[in-house]
Design a protein around this motif. Structure first.
Motif, mmCIF file in Angstrom:
data_model
loop_
_atom_site.group_PDB
_atom_site.id
_atom_site.type_symbol
_atom_site.label_atom_id
_atom_site.label_comp_id
_atom_site.label_asym_id
_atom_site.label_seq_id
_atom_site.Cartn_x
_atom_site.Cartn_y
_atom_site.Cartn_z
ATOM 1 N N ILE A 50 -54.986 7.647 -27.315
ATOM 2 C CA ILE A 50 -55.705 6.400 -27.574
ATOM 3 C C ILE A 50 -56.956 6.674 -28.402
ATOM 4 C CG2 ILE A 50 -56.989 4.507 -26.507
ATOM 5 C CD1 ILE A 50 -54.992 4.703 -24.155
ATOM 6 N N ALA A 51 -57.691 7.720 -28.045
ATOM 7 C CA ALA A 51 -58.894 8.077 -28.799
ATOM 8 C C ALA A 51 -58.535 8.487 -30.223
ATOM 9 C CB ALA A 51 -59.632 9.208 -28.100
ATOM 10 N N ILE A 86 -59.763 6.512 -33.649
ATOM 11 C CA ILE A 86 -60.495 7.167 -34.737
ATOM 12 C C ILE A 86 -59.730 7.054 -36.042
ATOM 13 C CG2 ILE A 86 -61.367 9.386 -35.557
ATOM 14 C CD1 ILE A 86 -61.869 10.085 -32.585
ATOM 15 N N SER A 87 -58.424 7.237 -35.997
ATOM 16 C CA SER A 87 -57.601 7.119 -37.204
ATOM 17 C C SER A 87 -57.689 5.711 -37.799
ATOM 18 C CB SER A 87 -56.143 7.440 -36.889
ATOM 19 O OG SER A 87 -55.990 8.774 -36.532
#
Length: 50
Positions: free
Chosen positions: A4-5, A9-10
């Motif tokens: 999820i992180a 960020i992507s």
């Protein structure tokens, strides 16, 4: 949680690059570009193992 992180960020980096693409003085964020390349490499390696 890490996925999820990573996806968040992507998405932020992609949106930043897309937003700057239309500007006259567009520049790519080096950190974002590096992160993208590392992520692409890891995804490719994971796909080979599957």
């Amino acid at each position: 949680m890490a996925i999820i992180a990573s996806d968040t960020i992507s998405t932020l980096v992609g949106a930043s690059i897309f937003a700057q693409a239309g500007k006259d003085d567009a520049s790519l964020n080096c950190l974002g570009g590096f992160f993208f390349l590392v992520s692409a490499h890891r995804l490719k390696r994971t796909a080979r193992q599957a």
